[in-house]
Design a protein around this motif. Structure first.
Motif, short mmCIF file in Angstrom:
data_model
loop_
_atom_site.label_atom_id
_atom_site.label_comp_id
_atom_site.label_asym_id
_atom_site.label_seq_id
_atom_site.Cartn_x
_atom_site.Cartn_y
_atom_site.Cartn_z
N ALA A 78 56.18 45.33 79.72
CA ALA A 78 54.98 45.63 80.49
C ALA A 78 54.59 44.75 81.53
O ALA A 78 54.21 44.94 82.80
CB ALA A 78 53.67 45.60 79.43
N ALA A 79 55.05 43.37 81.36
CA ALA A 79 55.00 42.36 82.18
C ALA A 79 56.11 42.69 83.54
O ALA A 79 55.65 42.39 84.56
CB ALA A 79 55.50 40.86 81.55
N LEU A 80 57.23 43.07 83.10
CA LEU A 80 58.06 43.43 84.09
C LEU A 80 57.67 44.76 85.09
O LEU A 80 58.03 44.46 86.38
CB LEU A 80 59.48 43.76 83.56
N LYS A 81 56.80 45.34 84.41
CA LYS A 81 56.23 46.63 85.42
C LYS A 81 55.28 45.95 86.29
O LYS A 81 55.18 46.42 87.29
CB LYS A 81 55.84 47.66 84.34
N LEU A 121 50.95 35.73 82.09
CA LEU A 121 50.36 34.76 82.90
C LEU A 121 49.89 33.40 82.39
O LEU A 121 50.07 32.21 82.81
CB LEU A 121 49.13 35.41 83.76
N ASN A 122 49.33 33.63 81.06
CA ASN A 122 49.11 32.41 80.27
C ASN A 122 50.35 31.50 80.12
O ASN A 122 49.97 30.37 80.30
CB ASN A 122 48.48 32.84 79.10
N GLN A 123 51.31 32.18 79.83
CA GLN A 123 52.40 31.55 79.36
C GLN A 123 53.17 31.17 80.63
O GLN A 123 53.98 29.81 80.57
CB GLN A 123 53.52 32.33 78.66
N CYS A 179 55.93 26.37 82.85
CA CYS A 179 56.41 25.74 84.00
C CYS A 179 55.45 25.01 84.88
O CYS A 179 54.14 25.14 84.70
CB CYS A 179 57.27 26.79 85.11
N TYR A 180 55.70 24.06 85.98
CA TYR A 180 54.74 23.41 86.67
C TYR A 180 55.34 23.53 88.05
O TYR A 180 56.35 23.80 88.36
CB TYR A 180 54.76 21.92 86.22
N LEU A 238 60.11 37.41 83.44
CA LEU A 238 61.03 37.71 82.24
C LEU A 238 60.88 36.14 81.36
O LEU A 238 60.57 36.22 80.24
CB LEU A 238 62.26 37.87 82.66
N LEU A 239 60.72 35.02 82.06
CA LEU A 239 60.84 33.74 81.37
C LEU A 239 59.33 33.51 81.05
O LEU A 239 59.25 33.00 80.08
CB LEU A 239 61.18 32.45 82.42
N ALA A 240 58.43 34.12 81.76
CA ALA A 240 57.02 33.91 81.38
C ALA A 240 56.50 34.73 80.04
O ALA A 240 55.84 34.27 79.11
CB ALA A 240 56.11 34.08 82.53
N SER A 241 57.22 35.99 80.04
CA SER A 241 56.85 36.70 78.93
C SER A 241 57.66 36.91 77.67
O SER A 241 57.36 37.44 76.70
CB SER A 241 56.75 38.36 79.55
N ALA A 242 58.99 36.04 77.68
CA ALA A 242 59.69 36.09 76.58
C ALA A 242 59.13 35.30 75.33
O ALA A 242 58.57 34.33 75.52
CB ALA A 242 60.97 35.49 76.80
N PRO A 243 59.52 35.84 74.15
CA PRO A 243 59.11 35.10 72.86
C PRO A 243 59.72 33.65 73.01
O PRO A 243 60.60 33.66 73.85
CB PRO A 243 59.81 36.12 71.82
N ALA A 244 59.03 32.74 72.33
CA ALA A 244 59.60 31.28 72.38
C ALA A 244 61.04 31.28 72.12
O ALA A 244 61.79 30.50 72.69
CB ALA A 244 58.73 30.51 71.46
#
Length: 273
Positions: free
Chosen positions: A190-193, A5-7, A12-13, A138-144
């Protein structure tokens, strides 16, 4: 707040429409046609649609072709583009506007590599990235480095929000080589769940995903683990899920841990309000 959620807030905006994202004459749309084939099918013959690909065709997922997502190339000033946007805002897909050196086939090849990912347990996971909730998480939780490689061929991506607006994503060019295989991290799994529960909470409470409190997700997860999973039951418990205090914490746990049916648990919990 959960890391993803932070990422989400960082990567994105928000936008009310796609006017500022669209700068070229073509766009691409990924549709989850399996969820609503009768709504998606008219796009096949609509003015402005150039071509489309069935994304599972010719892959290891070809046996699931009837359920395959579709990828469309569409004129951005056309009836087809406007209709595709309306489908996306019904949770049926998302859009992107890739650079000029990308085409329908190259975008399809890029996405096909992401539908099945190695998981942290040594197995493989099917990723429903055609679903806006899943692709967003998936986009929000992926490593950079994953994030930059995944977005680079797509350039600008727009995913619908639970409130019917848009989130606009764009990444800097990758600074390291792409790995041979893509793998879910523990955090991504975990984020996907949490993806569907987060989307539902955001829609029901009109709270942007990036502003969802961790406590709400935790309470909803606890309720579902206790057998309360029906949407109408969860809706009745929203005042408890979104309660800012902890005054009923013990009573709630006591009720959830009883051998009552889910309906009876909901009735007991409602009496605490």
């Amino acid at each position: 707040m959960s890391g993803w959620l932070n990422q989400l807030a960082e990567r994105c905006y928000p936008a009310d429409n796609l006017a500022e994202m669209v700068t070229g004459q073509r766009g691409f749309v990924v549709l989850d046609q399996r969820r609503s084939p009768e709504q998606c099918r008219p796009l096949l013959d609509m003015p402005g649609k150039h071509d489309f690909i069935t994304l599972f065709a010719g892959t290891a997922l070809s046996l699931l072709n009837d359920a395959s997502p579709w990828l469309f190339e569409i004129d951005t000033d056309s009836e087809a583009w406007r209709y595709a946007q309306s489908l996306c805002q019904q949770r049926l897909g998302w859009v992107c506007q890739p650079p000029a050196d990308q085409n329908l086939q190259s975008i399809a090849d890029h996405l096909r590599a992401l539908f099945v990912l190695d998981d942290p347990h040594g197995g493989k996971s099917l990723i429903n990235l055609q679903q806006p909730a899943v692709w967003t998480v998936l986009l929000a939780s992926a490593p950079a480095n994953f994030y930059s490689h995944w977005l680079n061929p797509l350039d600008r991506v727009a995913t619908p929000t639970p409130q019917g607006q848009w989130s606009i994503w764009q990444a800097d060019a990758p600074t390291s080589p792409a790995p041979d295989r893509w793998q879910l991290t523990v955090d991504m799994e975990a984020a996907l769940k949490e993806s569907q529960q987060a989307w539902w909470l955001s829609r029901m409470t009109k709270t942007p995903l990036a502003s969802l409190p961790n406590a709400w997700l935790a309470r909803m997860k606890t309720a579902m683990q206790a057998g309360i999973s029906r949407s109408d039951h969860l809706k009745r418990l929203l005042p408890i899920i979104t309660d800012e205090g902890e005054r009923l914490h013990i009573q709630i746990d006591d009720i959830l841990n009883t051998p009552l049916s889910s309906r009876q648990k909901v009735q007991q919990l409602e009496r605490l309000l």
